[in-house]
Design a protein around this motif. Structure first.
Motif, PDB file in Angstrom:
ATOM      1  N   LEU A  55      -8.322 -27.628  19.679  1.00 47.73           N
ATOM      2  CA  LEU A  55      -7.865 -29.239  18.981  1.00 47.73           C
ATOM      3  C   LEU A  55      -6.323 -30.259  18.361  1.00 47.73           C
ATOM      4  CD1 LEU A  55     -11.269 -30.922  18.333  1.00 47.73           C
ATOM      5  CD2 LEU A  55     -10.072 -31.009  20.388  1.00 47.73           C
ATOM      6  N   ASP A  56      -5.700 -29.047  17.327  1.00 45.15           N
ATOM      7  CA  ASP A  56      -5.085 -29.265  16.775  1.00 45.15           C
ATOM      8  C   ASP A  56      -3.717 -29.224  17.624  1.00 45.15           C
ATOM      9  OD1 ASP A  56      -6.261 -29.869  13.919  1.00 45.15           O
ATOM     10  OD2 ASP A  56      -5.736 -27.891  13.831  1.00 45.15           O
ATOM     11  N   ALA A  57      -3.657 -28.083  18.465  1.00 46.65           N
ATOM     12  CA  ALA A  57      -2.535 -27.862  19.817  1.00 46.65           C
ATOM     13  C   ALA A  57      -2.551 -29.337  20.524  1.00 46.65           C
ATOM     14  CB  ALA A  57      -2.354 -27.052  20.685  1.00 46.65           C
ATOM     15  N   HIS A 114      -1.937 -34.850  32.470  1.00 49.11           N
ATOM     16  CA  HIS A 114      -3.142 -35.121  31.263  1.00 49.11           C
ATOM     17  C   HIS A 114      -4.032 -34.181  30.401  1.00 49.11           C
ATOM     18  CE1 HIS A 114       0.337 -37.388  28.524  1.00 49.11           C
ATOM     19  NE2 HIS A 114      -0.319 -38.522  28.640  1.00 49.11           N
ATOM     20  N   VAL A 115      -4.575 -34.569  32.108  1.00 53.38           N
ATOM     21  CA  VAL A 115      -5.669 -33.079  32.142  1.00 53.38           C
ATOM     22  C   VAL A 115      -5.590 -32.022  32.680  1.00 53.38           C
ATOM     23  CG1 VAL A 115      -7.497 -33.091  33.280  1.00 53.38           C
ATOM     24  CG2 VAL A 115      -7.110 -35.992  32.794  1.00 53.38           C
ATOM     25  N   GLU A 131      -3.375 -36.983  24.559  1.00 56.14           N
ATOM     26  CA  GLU A 131      -3.809 -36.025  24.772  1.00 56.14           C
ATOM     27  C   GLU A 131      -5.890 -36.123  24.363  1.00 56.14           C
ATOM     28  OE1 GLU A 131      -0.701 -32.446  26.521  1.00 56.14           O
ATOM     29  OE2 GLU A 131      -1.788 -31.928  24.284  1.00 56.14           O
ATOM     30  N   ARG A 132      -5.843 -36.107  23.460  1.00 60.91           N
ATOM     31  CA  ARG A 132      -6.742 -36.616  21.963  1.00 60.91           C
ATOM     32  C   ARG A 132      -7.107 -38.193  22.775  1.00 60.91           C
ATOM     33  NH1 ARG A 132      -3.756 -33.967  17.468  1.00 60.91           N
ATOM     34  NH2 ARG A 132      -3.794 -36.000  17.244  1.00 60.91           N
ATOM     35  N   GLU A 133      -6.703 -39.057  22.890  1.00 61.28           N
ATOM     36  CA  GLU A 133      -7.381 -39.877  23.500  1.00 61.28           C
ATOM     37  C   GLU A 133      -7.661 -39.642  24.533  1.00 61.28           C
ATOM     38  OE1 GLU A 133      -5.671 -44.497  23.721  1.00 61.28           O
ATOM     39  OE2 GLU A 133      -4.054 -43.809  24.211  1.00 61.28           O
ATOM     40  N   ILE A 134      -6.775 -39.099  25.597  1.00 57.86           N
ATOM     41  CA  ILE A 134      -7.672 -39.081  26.800  1.00 57.86           C
ATOM     42  C   ILE A 134      -9.046 -37.957  26.806  1.00 57.86           C
ATOM     43  CG2 ILE A 134      -7.090 -37.742  28.720  1.00 57.86           C
ATOM     44  CD1 ILE A 134      -4.673 -38.411  29.274  1.00 57.86           C
ATOM     45  N   LEU A 135      -9.193 -37.484  26.336  1.00 59.62           N
ATOM     46  CA  LEU A 135     -10.386 -36.338  26.247  1.00 59.62           C
ATOM     47  C   LEU A 135     -11.331 -36.726  25.506  1.00 59.62           C
ATOM     48  CD1 LEU A 135     -11.443 -33.758  26.676  1.00 59.62           C
ATOM     49  CD2 LEU A 135     -10.657 -33.041  23.281  1.00 59.62           C
ATOM     50  N   SER A 136     -10.725 -37.804  24.621  1.00 55.25           N
ATOM     51  CA  SER A 136     -12.556 -39.044  24.178  1.00 55.25           C
ATOM     52  C   SER A 136     -12.601 -39.562  25.698  1.00 55.25           C
ATOM     53  CB  SER A 136     -11.226 -39.790  22.901  1.00 55.25           C
ATOM     54  OG  SER A 136     -12.352 -40.975  22.741  1.00 55.25           O
ATOM     55  N   HIS A 137     -11.811 -39.692  26.305  1.00 64.18           N
ATOM     56  CA  HIS A 137     -12.096 -40.267  27.631  1.00 64.18           C
ATOM     57  C   HIS A 137     -12.914 -39.607  28.332  1.00 64.18           C
ATOM     58  CE1 HIS A 137     -11.043 -44.785  27.266  1.00 64.18           C
ATOM     59  NE2 HIS A 137      -9.369 -44.391  26.438  1.00 64.18           N
ATOM     60  N   LEU A 138     -12.534 -38.439  28.755  1.00 59.50           N
ATOM     61  CA  LEU A 138     -13.527 -37.858  29.349  1.00 59.50           C
ATOM     62  C   LEU A 138     -14.449 -37.084  28.786  1.00 59.50           C
ATOM     63  CD1 LEU A 138     -10.244 -35.093  29.875  1.00 59.50           C
ATOM     64  CD2 LEU A 138     -11.566 -37.156  31.931  1.00 59.50           C
ATOM     65  N   SER A 139     -15.338 -37.905  27.515  1.00 59.75           N
ATOM     66  CA  SER A 139     -16.187 -36.909  27.082  1.00 59.75           C
ATOM     67  C   SER A 139     -17.112 -38.218  27.320  1.00 59.75           C
ATOM     68  CB  SER A 139     -16.104 -37.082  25.754  1.00 59.75           C
ATOM     69  OG  SER A 139     -15.962 -38.553  25.282  1.00 59.75           O
ATOM     70  N   ARG A 144     -11.494 -36.962  17.755  1.00 62.03           N
ATOM     71  CA  ARG A 144     -11.478 -38.105  17.902  1.00 62.03           C
ATOM     72  C   ARG A 144     -12.788 -38.804  18.619  1.00 62.03           C
ATOM     73  NH1 ARG A 144      -6.680 -42.154  18.689  1.00 62.03           N
ATOM     74  NH2 ARG A 144      -8.135 -42.932  19.908  1.00 62.03           N
ATOM     75  N   GLY A 145     -13.491 -39.729  18.189  1.00 64.54           N
ATOM     76  CA  GLY A 145     -14.111 -40.349  18.661  1.00 64.54           C
ATOM     77  C   GLY A 145     -14.562 -40.181  17.220  1.00 64.54           C
ATOM     78  N   GLU A 146     -15.114 -39.949  15.684  1.00 65.10           N
ATOM     79  CA  GLU A 146     -15.182 -40.819  14.424  1.00 65.10           C
ATOM     80  C   GLU A 146     -16.121 -41.959  15.230  1.00 65.10           C
ATOM     81  OE1 GLU A 146     -12.461 -39.427  15.220  1.00 65.10           O
ATOM     82  OE2 GLU A 146     -12.434 -37.590  13.620  1.00 65.10           O
TER      83      GLU A 146
END
Length: 221
Positions: A150-152, A187-188, A157-165, A217-219
């Motif tokens: 995740l740190d990478a 990005h994906v 990318e973390r923002e988009i990962l949050s939307h993917l979730s 993300r997502g806290e």
């Protein structure tokens, strides 16, 4: 409201006819054709141009994953869902890595299958609820430190990962973030590579499992 048009491929006559009737009873789906012969599928796709294709996993002479790969090579781009009795983790992994848009079980309730089909048409990737835990097992077998992975990721990318979730499609993410569809796709691809994952479904489950982790993300969502 326009109906979602599907083709159903399953070698069990009673099952495919019964499922076709149940799906059409929803009032949201039209089964434009069904067959038990894999050799007929390409012809039916050209004739009917469905929104979603549903393939049985195991059929005489071939399997749904091999057939899906052949159809993709021939240029068919509609969402393809695998519908099967198999709850084997290996079959799930094979399907997702081969590019299936979803993995559904024949034990699901009809309304769950309808919902999955409609979500697939919107560009989401769907997996039977009973198979979600097995996605997590696929990560564990990779032997990676998920927190360091995740740190990478970059903040975007973390923002988009949050939307993917949340199961959002690339087009929906692009609209929300006011960026191009191609930028989201790029990005994906980077997210999957950095997290050592094989599909959007795996990325979505990864994100849900690691909400609240350092760098995640997502806290509080």
């Amino acid at each position: 409201m326009s109906l979602t048009r599907i083709i159903l491929v399953d070698d069990h006559t009673l099952f495919r006819k019964g499922l076709a009737e149940l799906l059409e009873q929803s009032g949201e789906i039209e089964v434009t054709a069904f067959t038990g012969n894999p050799d007929e599928v390409a012809m039916l796709l050209r004739a009917h141009r469905p929104d979603v294709l549903i393939l049985d996993l195991n059929m005489p002479g071939t399997d749904g994953i091999t057939l899906m790969q052949q159809l993709r090579a021939d240029g068919f781009e509609m969402p393809i869902l695998i519908l099967t009795l198999s709850e084997a983790e290996d079959d799930l992994a094979r399907a997702l890595r081969a590019g299936a848009n979803g993995y559904l079980l024949k034990s699901m309730e009809p309304d769950e299958v309808v919902d999955a089909i409609l979500r697939a048409q919107r560009g989401e990737t769907v997996v039977a609820p009973a198979m979600t835990a097995k996605l997590v097992n696929l990560y564990d077998k990779k032997g990676q430190d998920s927190t360091s992975l995740l740190d990478a990721l970059t903040p975007r990318e973390r923002e988009i990962l949050s939307h993917l979730s949340r199961g959002e499609s690339n087009k929906a993410i692009a609209r929300t973030l006011d960026i191009s569809h191609d930028t989201v796709k790029l990005h994906v691809r980077h997210i999957l590579a950095k997290l050592n994952l094989s599909s959007r479904v795996e990325a979505a489950v990864f994100a849900v499992e690691h909400r609240g982790a350092p760098g995640g993300r997502g806290e509080g969502r």
